[in-house]
Design a protein around this motif. Sequence first.
Motif, PDB file in Angstrom:
ATOM      1  N   ARG A  21     -37.684 -13.508  48.030  1.00 49.34           N
ATOM      2  CA  ARG A  21     -38.145 -12.328  47.304  1.00 49.34           C
ATOM      3  C   ARG A  21     -37.133 -11.937  46.239  1.00 49.34           C
ATOM      4  N   SER A  22     -37.478 -10.934  45.456  1.00 51.09           N
ATOM      5  CA  SER A  22     -36.578 -10.451  44.403  1.00 51.09           C
ATOM      6  C   SER A  22     -35.268  -9.930  44.975  1.00 51.09           C
ATOM      7  N   ASN A  23     -35.298  -9.436  46.222  1.00 52.59           N
ATOM      8  CA  ASN A  23     -34.083  -8.913  46.854  1.00 52.59           C
ATOM      9  C   ASN A  23     -33.271 -10.000  47.563  1.00 52.59           C
ATOM     10  N   GLY A  24     -33.692 -11.260  47.444  1.00 52.83           N
ATOM     11  CA  GLY A  24     -32.961 -12.365  48.043  1.00 52.83           C
ATOM     12  C   GLY A  24     -33.337 -12.675  49.480  1.00 52.83           C
ATOM     13  N   ARG A  25     -34.255 -11.915  50.058  1.00 57.94           N
ATOM     14  CA  ARG A  25     -34.666 -12.159  51.445  1.00 57.94           C
ATOM     15  C   ARG A  25     -35.827 -13.151  51.502  1.00 57.94           C
ATOM     16  N   MET A  26     -35.934 -13.834  52.628  1.00 59.56           N
ATOM     17  CA  MET A  26     -37.009 -14.796  52.830  1.00 59.56           C
ATOM     18  C   MET A  26     -38.351 -14.071  52.892  1.00 59.56           C
ATOM     19  N   GLN A  27     -39.371 -14.660  52.273  1.00 58.44           N
ATOM     20  CA  GLN A  27     -40.703 -14.065  52.331  1.00 58.44           C
ATOM     21  C   GLN A  27     -41.250 -14.065  53.755  1.00 58.44           C
ATOM     22  N   LYS A  28     -42.010 -13.055  54.069  1.00 57.05           N
ATOM     23  CA  LYS A  28     -42.619 -12.956  55.384  1.00 57.05           C
ATOM     24  C   LYS A  28     -43.570 -14.130  55.599  1.00 57.05           C
ATOM     25  N   GLY A  29     -43.423 -14.817  56.719  1.00 57.21           N
ATOM     26  CA  GLY A  29     -44.296 -15.935  57.050  1.00 57.21           C
ATOM     27  C   GLY A  29     -43.827 -17.268  56.499  1.00 57.21           C
ATOM     28  N   MET A  30     -42.683 -17.293  55.788  1.00 55.68           N
ATOM     29  CA  MET A  30     -42.207 -18.525  55.164  1.00 55.68           C
ATOM     30  C   MET A  30     -41.791 -19.560  56.213  1.00 55.68           C
ATOM     31  N   LYS A  31     -41.057 -19.125  57.221  1.00 53.61           N
ATOM     32  CA  LYS A  31     -40.604 -20.058  58.257  1.00 53.61           C
ATOM     33  C   LYS A  31     -41.789 -20.657  59.005  1.00 53.61           C
ATOM     34  N   GLU A  32     -42.771 -19.823  59.304  1.00 47.56           N
ATOM     35  CA  GLU A  32     -43.944 -20.302  60.030  1.00 47.56           C
ATOM     36  C   GLU A  32     -44.752 -21.289  59.176  1.00 47.56           C
ATOM     37  N   ALA A  33     -44.836 -21.025  57.854  1.00 46.64           N
ATOM     38  CA  ALA A  33     -45.589 -21.910  56.955  1.00 46.64           C
ATOM     39  C   ALA A  33     -44.922 -23.278  56.862  1.00 46.64           C
ATOM     40  N   VAL A  34     -43.591 -23.287  56.754  1.00 47.48           N
ATOM     41  CA  VAL A  34     -42.863 -24.551  56.676  1.00 47.48           C
ATOM     42  C   VAL A  34     -43.016 -25.334  57.981  1.00 47.48           C
ATOM     43  N   GLU A  35     -42.927 -24.655  59.098  1.00 48.15           N
ATOM     44  CA  GLU A  35     -43.101 -25.312  60.394  1.00 48.15           C
ATOM     45  C   GLU A  35     -44.508 -25.891  60.520  1.00 48.15           C
ATOM     46  N   PHE A  36     -45.484 -25.183  59.974  1.00 48.54           N
ATOM     47  CA  PHE A  36     -46.892 -25.617  60.024  1.00 48.54           C
ATOM     48  C   PHE A  36     -47.064 -26.959  59.301  1.00 48.54           C
ATOM     49  N   VAL A  37     -46.517 -27.073  58.079  1.00 42.79           N
ATOM     50  CA  VAL A  37     -46.692 -28.326  57.341  1.00 42.79           C
ATOM     51  C   VAL A  37     -45.852 -29.451  57.955  1.00 42.79           C
ATOM     52  N   LYS A  38     -44.700 -29.110  58.516  1.00 38.36           N
ATOM     53  CA  LYS A  38     -43.888 -30.145  59.190  1.00 38.36           C
ATOM     54  C   LYS A  38     -44.662 -30.751  60.366  1.00 38.36           C
ATOM     55  N   ARG A  39     -45.347 -29.911  61.115  1.00 41.34           N
ATOM     56  CA  ARG A  39     -46.134 -30.418  62.253  1.00 41.34           C
ATOM     57  C   ARG A  39     -47.261 -31.323  61.786  1.00 41.34           C
ATOM     58  N   ARG A  40     -47.681 -31.146  60.545  1.00 44.67           N
ATOM     59  CA  ARG A  40     -48.731 -31.987  59.980  1.00 44.67           C
ATOM     60  C   ARG A  40     -48.174 -33.262  59.354  1.00 44.67           C
ATOM     61  N   GLY A  41     -46.888 -33.479  59.522  1.00 44.53           N
ATOM     62  CA  GLY A  41     -46.281 -34.704  59.037  1.00 44.53           C
ATOM     63  C   GLY A  41     -45.927 -34.704  57.570  1.00 44.53           C
ATOM     64  N   VAL A  42     -45.900 -33.539  56.942  1.00 46.06           N
ATOM     65  CA  VAL A  42     -45.590 -33.429  55.514  1.00 46.06           C
ATOM     66  C   VAL A  42     -44.083 -33.252  55.341  1.00 46.06           C
ATOM     67  N   TYR A  43     -43.461 -34.134  54.572  1.00 45.58           N
ATOM     68  CA  TYR A  43     -42.021 -34.049  54.310  1.00 45.58           C
ATOM     69  C   TYR A  43     -41.775 -32.831  53.417  1.00 45.58           C
ATOM     70  N   THR A  44     -40.909 -31.927  53.853  1.00 51.19           N
ATOM     71  CA  THR A  44     -40.664 -30.683  53.125  1.00 51.19           C
ATOM     72  C   THR A  44     -39.223 -30.637  52.650  1.00 51.19           C
ATOM     73  N   THR A  45     -39.047 -30.343  51.370  1.00 51.10           N
ATOM     74  CA  THR A  45     -37.713 -30.329  50.780  1.00 51.10           C
ATOM     75  C   THR A  45     -37.551 -29.131  49.855  1.00 51.10           C
ATOM     76  N   LEU A  46     -36.303 -28.862  49.488  1.00 54.31           N
ATOM     77  CA  LEU A  46     -35.971 -27.820  48.519  1.00 54.31           C
ATOM     78  C   LEU A  46     -35.470 -28.495  47.249  1.00 54.31           C
ATOM     79  N   VAL A  47     -35.943 -28.017  46.102  1.00 56.25           N
ATOM     80  CA  VAL A  47     -35.506 -28.532  44.792  1.00 56.25           C
ATOM     81  C   VAL A  47     -34.982 -27.336  44.007  1.00 56.25           C
ATOM     82  N   THR A  48     -33.680 -27.302  43.764  1.00 58.86           N
ATOM     83  CA  THR A  48     -33.063 -26.059  43.306  1.00 58.86           C
ATOM     84  C   THR A  48     -31.910 -26.301  42.342  1.00 58.86           C
ATOM     85  N   ASN A  49     -31.604 -25.288  41.553  1.00 58.73           N
ATOM     86  CA  ASN A  49     -30.406 -25.302  40.709  1.00 58.73           C
ATOM     87  C   ASN A  49     -29.173 -24.860  41.493  1.00 58.73           C
ATOM     88  N   ARG A  50     -29.355 -24.409  42.703  1.00 62.62           N
ATOM     89  CA  ARG A  50     -28.232 -23.965  43.528  1.00 62.62           C
ATOM     90  C   ARG A  50     -27.331 -25.134  43.921  1.00 62.62           C
TER      91      ARG A  50
END
Length: 283
Positions: free
Chosen positions: A16-45
Amino acid sequence: MYYRLLALNIDGTILRSNGRMQKGMKEAVEFVKRRGVYTTLVTNRNFPSAKKVAKALKLDSLLVTHGGSYIASSIDSPIINNRISEEKTFNIVQVLENYDCNIRLLHERYSLGNRVHLQNNMVARAVIVTGDPLFYPMQFVESLGDTLRDAPISTPKMDVYFTNKEELERAMTTLEHAFEGIHLYTDNGLKLEIVPKQVSKKNGLEILGKYLGIEKEEMVVMGDQYSDLAMIREAGLGVAMGNAPAEVKQAANWITRTNDQNGAPYMIMAHFRKQLSITHLNK
Protein backbone atom coordinates in the motif's frame (compact mmCIF):
# COMPACT_ATOMS: atom_id res chain seq x y z
CA MET A 1 -3.79 -20.01 -22.10
CA TYR A 2 -2.52 -21.51 -18.86
CA TYR A 3 -0.13 -19.25 -17.00
CA ARG A 4 2.86 -20.81 -15.23
CA LEU A 5 4.51 -17.75 -13.68
CA LEU A 6 3.27 -14.75 -11.71
CA ALA A 7 5.64 -11.76 -11.46
CA LEU A 8 4.86 -8.94 -9.04
CA ASN A 9 6.42 -5.54 -8.52
CA ILE A 10 6.72 -4.56 -4.84
CA ASP A 11 6.27 -0.83 -4.21
CA GLY A 12 2.90 0.43 -5.36
CA THR A 13 1.81 -3.05 -6.43
CA ILE A 14 1.75 -5.48 -3.51
CA LEU A 15 2.39 -2.78 -0.89
CA ARG A 16 0.00 0.00 0.00
CA SER A 17 0.95 3.67 -0.08
CA ASN A 18 1.92 3.41 3.61
CA GLY A 19 4.33 0.54 2.89
CA ARG A 20 2.17 -2.17 4.46
CA MET A 21 1.18 -5.39 2.73
CA GLN A 22 -2.25 -5.34 1.10
CA LYS A 23 -4.97 -7.26 2.87
CA GLY A 24 -5.27 -10.77 1.44
CA MET A 25 -1.90 -10.63 -0.36
CA LYS A 26 -0.33 -13.54 1.53
CA GLU A 27 -3.39 -15.70 1.00
CA ALA A 28 -3.48 -14.85 -2.75
CA VAL A 29 0.18 -15.78 -3.21
CA GLU A 30 -0.32 -19.04 -1.32
CA PHE A 31 -3.36 -19.78 -3.51
CA VAL A 32 -1.41 -19.54 -6.78
CA LYS A 33 1.55 -21.47 -5.32
CA ARG A 34 -0.79 -24.36 -4.51
CA ARG A 35 -1.86 -24.28 -8.15
CA GLY A 36 1.72 -24.83 -9.22
CA VAL A 37 2.32 -21.28 -10.48
CA TYR A 38 5.90 -20.04 -9.97
CA THR A 39 5.65 -16.70 -8.14
CA THR A 40 8.43 -14.13 -8.10
CA LEU A 41 9.11 -10.48 -7.30
CA VAL A 42 10.52 -8.12 -9.96
CA THR A 43 11.69 -4.91 -8.34
CA ASN A 44 14.06 -1.96 -8.37
CA ARG A 45 14.78 -2.68 -4.71
CA ASN A 46 18.05 -4.18 -3.52
CA PHE A 47 18.17 -7.94 -2.97
CA PRO A 48 18.03 -7.99 0.88
CA SER A 49 15.00 -5.69 0.87
CA ALA A 50 13.20 -7.81 -1.74
CA LYS A 51 14.13 -11.00 0.14
CA LYS A 52 12.53 -9.58 3.29
CA VAL A 53 9.24 -9.05 1.41
CA ALA A 54 9.54 -12.52 -0.14
CA LYS A 55 9.90 -14.10 3.31
CA ALA A 56 6.75 -12.30 4.46
CA LEU A 57 4.97 -13.92 1.50
CA LYS A 58 6.65 -17.30 2.17
CA LEU A 59 8.38 -17.23 -1.21
CA ASP A 60 11.69 -19.03 -1.70
CA SER A 61 11.80 -18.40 -5.45
CA LEU A 62 14.40 -16.59 -7.55
CA LEU A 63 13.88 -12.81 -7.32
CA VAL A 64 14.62 -10.22 -10.00
CA THR A 65 16.14 -7.31 -8.06
CA HIS A 66 18.24 -4.15 -8.52
CA GLY A 67 16.09 -3.33 -11.58
CA GLY A 68 17.09 -6.61 -13.26
CA SER A 69 20.83 -6.56 -12.45
CA TYR A 70 20.74 -9.18 -9.71
CA ILE A 71 18.68 -12.38 -9.87
CA ALA A 72 18.93 -14.83 -7.00
CA SER A 73 17.09 -16.79 -4.35
CA SER A 74 20.14 -16.61 -2.07
CA ILE A 75 22.59 -13.73 -1.85
CA ASP A 76 25.52 -16.14 -2.14
CA SER A 77 24.41 -17.80 -5.38
CA PRO A 78 22.97 -15.36 -7.96
CA ILE A 79 22.18 -16.66 -11.44
CA ILE A 80 22.65 -13.13 -12.83
CA ASN A 81 25.00 -10.54 -11.34
CA ASN A 82 25.43 -7.62 -13.75
CA ARG A 83 27.54 -4.74 -12.43
CA ILE A 84 28.84 -1.31 -13.34
CA SER A 85 32.63 -1.62 -13.27
CA GLU A 86 34.73 -0.05 -10.51
CA GLU A 87 36.25 2.46 -12.92
CA LYS A 88 32.93 3.50 -14.42
CA THR A 89 31.28 3.72 -11.00
CA PHE A 90 34.05 6.06 -9.83
CA ASN A 91 33.83 8.22 -12.97
CA ILE A 92 30.01 8.50 -12.76
CA VAL A 93 30.30 9.56 -9.12
CA GLN A 94 32.91 12.18 -10.08
CA VAL A 95 30.40 13.71 -12.51
CA LEU A 96 27.41 13.51 -10.16
CA GLU A 97 29.27 15.20 -7.30
CA ASN A 98 29.04 18.41 -9.34
CA TYR A 99 25.26 18.35 -8.86
CA ASP A 100 23.07 18.90 -5.82
CA CYS A 101 22.10 15.29 -5.25
CA ASN A 102 22.40 12.29 -2.96
CA ILE A 103 24.18 9.33 -4.58
CA ARG A 104 23.69 5.78 -3.34
CA LEU A 105 25.67 2.81 -4.60
CA LEU A 106 23.47 -0.25 -4.06
CA HIS A 107 25.75 -3.21 -3.53
CA GLU A 108 23.86 -6.46 -2.91
CA ARG A 109 25.05 -6.49 0.72
CA TYR A 110 25.11 -2.82 1.68
CA SER A 111 24.70 0.72 0.34
CA LEU A 112 27.25 3.52 0.28
CA GLY A 113 26.23 7.13 -0.23
CA ASN A 114 27.42 10.72 0.05
CA ARG A 115 26.29 12.77 3.04
CA VAL A 116 24.27 15.57 1.43
CA HIS A 117 21.56 17.56 3.22
CA LEU A 118 18.76 17.61 0.69
CA GLN A 119 16.37 20.54 0.93
CA ASN A 120 13.36 18.52 -0.20
CA ASN A 121 12.15 16.67 2.93
CA MET A 122 10.20 14.06 0.96
CA VAL A 123 13.30 13.16 -1.04
CA ALA A 124 15.43 13.05 2.10
CA ARG A 125 12.99 10.63 3.73
CA ALA A 126 13.02 8.43 0.61
CA VAL A 127 16.81 8.12 0.83
CA ILE A 128 16.57 6.84 4.41
CA VAL A 129 13.51 4.58 4.33
CA THR A 130 14.63 2.51 1.33
CA GLY A 131 17.07 0.63 3.57
CA ASP A 132 16.76 -1.51 6.68
CA PRO A 133 19.94 -1.32 8.79
CA LEU A 134 19.31 -4.80 10.23
CA PHE A 135 19.23 -6.43 6.80
CA TYR A 136 20.96 -3.88 4.59
CA PRO A 137 23.61 -1.63 6.21
CA MET A 138 23.73 1.97 4.99
CA GLN A 139 26.89 4.04 5.18
CA PHE A 140 27.20 7.73 4.35
CA VAL A 141 30.54 9.47 3.74
CA GLU A 142 31.56 13.10 3.21
CA SER A 143 33.21 12.47 -0.17
CA LEU A 144 32.05 9.44 -2.11
CA GLY A 145 34.69 10.04 -4.77
CA ASP A 146 37.53 10.02 -2.21
CA THR A 147 36.14 6.86 -0.62
CA LEU A 148 35.99 5.05 -3.97
CA ARG A 149 39.52 6.14 -4.80
CA ASP A 150 40.75 4.29 -1.71
CA ALA A 151 38.26 1.39 -1.85
CA PRO A 152 36.77 0.86 -5.34
CA ILE A 153 33.31 -0.69 -5.70
CA SER A 154 31.48 -2.23 -8.63
CA THR A 155 27.73 -1.91 -8.17
CA PRO A 156 24.61 -3.53 -9.69
CA LYS A 157 22.68 -0.26 -9.37
CA MET A 158 22.98 3.41 -8.44
CA ASP A 159 20.14 5.56 -7.08
CA VAL A 160 20.53 9.32 -7.33
CA TYR A 161 18.12 11.70 -5.55
CA PHE A 162 17.80 15.31 -6.72
CA THR A 163 16.17 18.37 -5.17
CA ASN A 164 14.44 19.42 -8.40
CA LYS A 165 13.59 17.97 -11.79
CA GLU A 166 15.68 20.47 -13.75
CA GLU A 167 18.84 19.38 -11.96
CA LEU A 168 17.98 15.72 -12.61
CA GLU A 169 17.46 16.36 -16.33
CA ARG A 170 20.77 18.24 -16.62
CA ALA A 171 22.65 15.42 -14.92
CA MET A 172 20.88 12.81 -17.04
CA THR A 173 21.84 14.59 -20.27
CA THR A 174 25.47 14.86 -19.16
CA LEU A 175 25.68 11.17 -18.23
CA GLU A 176 24.07 10.04 -21.48
CA HIS A 177 26.70 11.91 -23.48
CA ALA A 178 29.67 11.01 -21.26
CA PHE A 179 29.19 7.28 -20.69
CA GLU A 180 28.44 4.19 -22.73
CA GLY A 181 27.34 0.90 -21.27
CA ILE A 182 24.81 2.25 -18.78
CA HIS A 183 21.01 2.51 -18.75
CA LEU A 184 19.37 5.55 -17.13
CA TYR A 185 15.70 5.70 -16.14
CA THR A 186 13.36 7.40 -13.69
CA ASP A 187 10.07 6.20 -12.22
CA ASN A 188 9.36 9.51 -10.53
CA GLY A 189 10.41 13.12 -10.93
CA LEU A 190 13.34 13.32 -8.51
CA LYS A 191 15.07 9.92 -8.51
CA LEU A 192 17.45 8.77 -11.25
CA GLU A 193 18.33 5.07 -11.41
CA ILE A 194 21.46 3.77 -13.16
CA VAL A 195 22.10 0.15 -14.11
CA PRO A 196 24.37 -1.61 -16.64
CA LYS A 197 23.29 -1.33 -20.27
CA GLN A 198 20.69 -3.87 -21.43
CA VAL A 199 19.54 -4.32 -17.82
CA SER A 200 15.83 -3.83 -17.14
CA LYS A 201 13.00 -5.57 -15.34
CA LYS A 202 11.76 -6.92 -18.67
CA ASN A 203 15.13 -8.41 -19.61
CA GLY A 204 15.62 -9.80 -16.11
CA LEU A 205 12.24 -11.53 -16.24
CA GLU A 206 13.04 -12.96 -19.68
CA ILE A 207 16.31 -14.39 -18.32
CA LEU A 208 14.44 -15.92 -15.40
CA GLY A 209 11.86 -17.38 -17.78
CA LYS A 210 14.57 -19.03 -19.90
CA TYR A 211 16.21 -20.40 -16.77
CA LEU A 212 12.90 -21.94 -15.66
CA GLY A 213 11.76 -22.98 -19.13
CA ILE A 214 8.77 -20.62 -19.08
CA GLU A 215 7.82 -18.50 -22.12
CA LYS A 216 6.77 -14.87 -21.69
CA GLU A 217 3.34 -15.81 -23.09
CA GLU A 218 2.92 -18.05 -20.01
CA MET A 219 3.52 -15.17 -17.58
CA VAL A 220 1.18 -12.90 -15.65
CA VAL A 221 2.97 -9.65 -14.79
CA MET A 222 1.62 -7.00 -12.43
CA GLY A 223 3.09 -3.54 -11.86
CA ASP A 224 2.51 0.16 -11.48
CA GLN A 225 5.71 1.94 -12.54
CA TYR A 226 7.18 3.14 -15.84
CA SER A 227 9.95 0.56 -15.41
CA ASP A 228 7.20 -2.12 -15.39
CA LEU A 229 5.74 -0.99 -18.72
CA ALA A 230 7.83 -3.14 -21.08
CA MET A 231 7.37 -6.38 -19.16
CA ILE A 232 3.62 -5.72 -18.79
CA ARG A 233 3.34 -5.12 -22.54
CA GLU A 234 5.15 -8.34 -23.48
CA ALA A 235 3.63 -10.68 -20.89
CA GLY A 236 0.94 -13.17 -21.74
CA LEU A 237 -1.27 -11.25 -19.33
CA GLY A 238 -0.09 -7.77 -18.36
CA VAL A 239 -1.80 -6.20 -15.36
CA ALA A 240 -1.59 -2.54 -14.34
CA MET A 241 -2.53 -1.29 -10.91
CA GLY A 242 -5.23 1.38 -10.66
CA ASN A 243 -2.56 3.74 -9.29
CA ALA A 244 -0.28 3.25 -12.33
CA PRO A 245 0.45 6.08 -14.82
CA ALA A 246 -1.76 6.26 -17.93
CA GLU A 247 0.99 4.86 -20.23
CA VAL A 248 1.34 1.75 -18.08
CA LYS A 249 -2.43 1.23 -18.04
CA GLN A 250 -2.58 1.55 -21.83
CA ALA A 251 -0.01 -1.24 -22.18
CA ALA A 252 -1.94 -3.63 -19.93
CA ASN A 253 -4.53 -6.29 -20.69
CA TRP A 254 -6.14 -5.85 -17.28
CA ILE A 255 -6.40 -2.83 -14.99
CA THR A 256 -7.12 -3.75 -11.41
CA ARG A 257 -7.95 -1.65 -8.36
CA THR A 258 -5.34 0.60 -6.72
CA ASN A 259 -2.82 -0.65 -4.18
CA ASP A 260 -4.84 1.04 -1.42
CA GLN A 261 -7.94 -0.88 -2.56
CA ASN A 262 -6.25 -4.31 -2.40
CA GLY A 263 -6.04 -4.44 -6.19
CA ALA A 264 -3.27 -7.05 -6.35
CA PRO A 265 -4.88 -9.87 -4.32
CA TYR A 266 -8.27 -9.06 -5.90
CA MET A 267 -6.88 -9.60 -9.43
CA ILE A 268 -4.89 -12.72 -8.50
CA MET A 269 -7.86 -14.46 -6.95
CA ALA A 270 -10.28 -13.33 -9.68
CA HIS A 271 -8.07 -14.70 -12.46
CA PHE A 272 -6.43 -17.81 -11.01
CA ARG A 273 -9.68 -19.19 -9.62
CA LYS A 274 -10.55 -19.90 -13.27
CA GLN A 275 -7.27 -21.72 -13.98
CA LEU A 276 -6.82 -25.39 -13.16
CA SER A 277 -3.70 -26.27 -11.16
CA ILE A 278 -0.56 -27.21 -13.11
CA THR A 279 -0.49 -30.56 -11.28
CA HIS A 280 -4.03 -31.33 -12.47
CA LEU A 281 -3.12 -30.39 -16.05
CA ASN A 282 -0.04 -32.62 -15.99
CA LYS A 283 -2.16 -35.55 -14.85
